[in-house]
Write an enzyme that holds these catalytic residues in place. Structure first.
Site, PDB file in Angstrom:
ATOM      1  NE  ARG A  53      -4.626  -4.416  -1.201  1.00 39.41           N
ATOM      2  CZ  ARG A  53      -3.418  -4.130  -0.818  1.00 39.41           C
ATOM      3  NH1 ARG A  53      -2.820  -4.871  -1.690  1.00 39.41           N
ATOM      4  NH2 ARG A  53      -3.329  -3.393  -0.920  1.00 39.41           N
ATOM      5  CB  ALA A  55      -2.865   2.317  -7.425  1.00 41.74           C
ATOM      6  CD  GLN A 203      -5.118  -2.214   3.837  1.00 41.30           C
ATOM      7  OE1 GLN A 203      -5.933  -2.005   4.632  1.00 41.30           O
ATOM      8  NE2 GLN A 203      -6.166  -1.406   2.724  1.00 41.30           N
ATOM      9  CG  ASP A 244      -4.076   4.357  -3.932  1.00 41.18           C
ATOM     10  OD1 ASP A 244      -3.405   4.221  -2.837  1.00 41.18           O
ATOM     11  OD2 ASP A 244      -5.043   3.393  -4.726  1.00 41.18           O
ATOM     12  CG  ASN A 254      -0.044   5.423   0.133  1.00 39.05           C
ATOM     13  OD1 ASN A 254      -0.769   5.047  -0.991  1.00 39.05           O
ATOM     14  ND2 ASN A 254       0.677   5.247   0.673  1.00 39.05           N
ATOM     15  CE  LYS A 255      -5.671   2.050   2.081  1.00 37.11           C
ATOM     16  NZ  LYS A 255      -7.421   1.952   1.864  1.00 37.11           N
TER      17      LYS A 255
HETATM   18  O1  MRU Z   1      -6.802   0.376  -0.026  1.00 31.14           O
HETATM   19  P1  MRU Z   1      -5.934  -0.515  -0.680  1.00 31.14           P
HETATM   20  O2  MRU Z   1      -5.377  -1.437   0.214  1.00 31.14           O
HETATM   21  O3  MRU Z   1      -5.747  -0.341  -2.236  1.00 31.14           O
HETATM   22  O4  MRU Z   1      -4.819   0.594  -0.905  1.00 31.14           O
HETATM   23  C1  MRU Z   1      -3.573   0.122  -1.225  1.00 31.14           C
HETATM   24  C2  MRU Z   1      -3.238   1.204  -0.987  1.00 31.14           C
HETATM   25  O5  MRU Z   1      -2.992   2.293  -0.552  1.00 31.14           O
HETATM   26  C3  MRU Z   1      -0.838   1.223  -1.346  1.00 31.14           C
HETATM   27  O6  MRU Z   1      -0.454   1.684  -0.619  1.00 31.14           O
HETATM   28  C4  MRU Z   1      -1.896   1.684  -2.598  1.00 31.14           C
HETATM   29  O7  MRU Z   1      -2.807   1.266  -3.965  1.00 31.14           O
HETATM   30  C5  MRU Z   1      -0.142   1.563  -3.629  1.00 31.14           C
HETATM   31  S1  MRU Z   1      -0.119  -0.416  -3.995  1.00 31.14           S
HETATM   32  C6  MRU Z   1       1.354  -0.255  -4.847  1.00 31.14           C
END
Ligand code: MRU
Length: 365
Positions: A53, A55, A203, A244, A254-255
Site C-alpha cells: 500500500r 501510492a 498505518q 495520493d 491523502n489518508k
Molecule cells: O491506504 P494507504 O495505506 O495506501 O494510504 C497511504 C497514504 O495515504 C499515504 O499517505 C500516501 O499514499 C502517500 S505514501 C508516500
C-alpha cells in the site's frame, strides 16, 4: 532502508526470474514476513488487500503485475486485461494509473514476443526512479528541518507530526514524508516525530512507528485526535504528510484525517507540508473535492481491530456494537489554501497552479 542491519526494498524481482517478492504489510509490526507473487491475480490481490500500500508502491506493484501477466500471455488482449484488472484495485492514488498508462504506452507498440522482457525492465526502472525521487524529496525538505533546528536551544528537538504511513514502506525506498526525516536524523539533527495512529487501519501506529523504531528516530504514537491539542500547546513545529494525488491547483488528497490536521495546523500557525513525488501530481484534475474518487473500504476495518496478544499471536476483535453500521471513506482532500508548501524532488513550491507550473512546466502543459 535497513531492517536489522540488512538493506531492503519493499518490492523486488525474485532470482527465479518468474516472480516478485514483497514485504507483507498486513503482518507488520508484529511479524516481518515476505510473500512471493507469481500471477496478475496475486499482484492485484496484494494491492487490494493492502499487503502492499502507499501510492508510490501501488504504482510499482502494478508495473510488476503487468510483467507477471505478460510472462504468461503477451497478447493484446492480455495486455488490456492486465491494465484493467490492476487499475480496478484501488481508485484514489493516481500513481496506479500513472504506472499502468506508462506501461501500456511502452508495451502496446512492441511485438508480443518482446513485451515480457520490456515490462520487466520498465518495472525495475519505475522502482529505481521512485527511490531516486524520494531521495530528492529528502534533499529538498532537509533545509526546512535545518532551519527549524537552528531556532532551537541545544538539545531541544524539532517536533514533527505525520499522518498515516508515507514512509519507505509506502514507496520502494526512503518514503516521501520520511525522506527528509531520515536524512536529518542521519545528519545529527535532534528530531522527535508525533505519529498519528491513523484509524481505521492504523498505518501510523503499526507501520510508521515500526519504521521510526527501526531507524532509531525518536517518536511517540498518538491517537488521531491528539494533534490539535499538541499544536495548541506549541508541541508541533511542522506537519509533514504524504499524498495520493495532488491536483493542478494544489489540492491534496491523502489518508482520511489529513484535512483535520491541516485545519488545526492553520489555526495554530504550524507549517503544513506535503511530500509530493511528481508521479502523484494529476495535472488532469483541478478541483480535488469534486474530481478525485474517494475509496470507500470495508466497514469491518472500522468495526474491528487486529492486534497482538501477549503470547505473540494475532487477534481480531470487534470494537463496535454488533448492530451499528459503519462508514469507511479512506481518503480526504485538503484544499490548497491550507498547504504551506509541496516538497517535490525538484524543490519546494507553493500549492498553487503557478507553483506547480514553475517546477513542472514539462508535464503540466
Ligand atoms: O491506504 P494507504 O495505506 O495506501 O494510504 C497511504 C497514504 O495515504 C499515504 O499517505 C500516501 O499514499 C502517500 S505514501 C508516500
Amino acid at each position: 532502508m535497513k531492517v536489522q542491519g540488512k538493506p531492503w526494498r519493499t518490492i523486488w524481482p525474485e532470482p527465479d526470474g518468474e516472480s516478485v517478492g514483497i514485504i507483507d504489510q498486513t503482518r507488520l509490526p508484529h511479524e516481518f514476513a515476505t510473500l512471493t507473487l507469481r500471477t496478475l491475480e496475486e499482484a492485484a490481490h496484494a494491492i487490494r488487500s493492502m499487503q502492499v500500500r502507499g501510492a508510490p508502491l501501488i504504482g510499482a506493484m502494478a508495473a510488476y503485475g503487468m510483467w507477471l501477466a505478460l510472462r504468461r500471455d503477451p497478447s493484446d488482449v492480455a495486455l488490456a486485461r492486465a491494465h484493467a484488472t490492476l487499475l480496478a484495485t484501488r481508485p484514489t492514488a493516481i500513481n496506479l494509473r500513472w504506472a499502468l498508462d506508462r506501461c501500456h504506452a511502452h508495451l502496446a507498440p512492441l511485438p508480443p514476443a518482446g513485451r515480457a522482457a520490456a515490462a520487466f525492465a520498465l518495472a525495475a526502472s519505475i522502482c529505481d526512479e521512485d527511490a531516486a525521487i524520494n531521495r530528492g524529496i529528502g534533499a529538498a525538505g532537509l533545509p526546512l528541518l535545518r532551519a527549524l533546528a537552528a531556532m532551537k536551544k541545544t538539545g531541544e528537538p524539532v517536533n514533527l507530526l505525520t499522518h498515516c504511513n508515507a514512509g519507505w514502506l509506502a514507496t520502494v525506498d526512503w518514503g516521501t514524508a520520511t525522506a527528509p526525516i531520515y536524512l536529518a536524523h542521519d545528519d545529527g539533527l535532534e528530531l522527535h516525530v508525533w505519529v498519528d495512529e491513523t484509524r481505521p487501519r492504523n498505518q501510523g501506529a503499526s507501520l510508521t512507528a515500526w519504521e521510526m523504531l527501526n531507524h532509531g528516530v525518536p517518536h511517540t504514537v498518538i491517537v488521531d485526535n491528539a494533534g490539535g491539542h499538541l499544536m495548541q500547546h506549541g508541541q508541533v513545529d511542522l506537519v509533514i504528510v504524504g499524498t495520493d494525488r495532488v491536483t493542478a491547483r494544489g489540492d491534496v488528497c491523502n489518508k482520511i484525517g489529513t484535512y483535520l490536521k491541516a485545519l488545526a495546523a492553520r489555526d495554530n500557525g504550524v507549517p503544513f507540508y506535503v511530500a509530493t513525488p511528481s508521479p502523484s501530481i494529476d495535472f488532469m484534475v483541478r478541483d480535488g473535492l469534486r474530481e478525485i474518487p474517494i475509496e470507500e473500504r470495508a466497514a469491518a476495518e472500522v468495526t474491528h481491530l487486529t492486534g497482538c496478544r501477549e503470547d505473540g499471536s494475532l487477534a481480531t476483535i470487534r470494537v463496535t456494537p454488533a448492530g451499528s453500521p459503519a462508514a469507511n471513506p479512506a481518503f480526504d482532500v485538503t484544499p490548497a489554501r491550507l498547504v504551506t508548501g509541496l516538497i517535490t524532488e525538484r524543490g519546494v513550491c507553493p500549492a498553487t497552479p503557478a507553483g506547480l507550473q514553475k517546477l513542472f512546466s514539462d508535464r503540466s502543459s
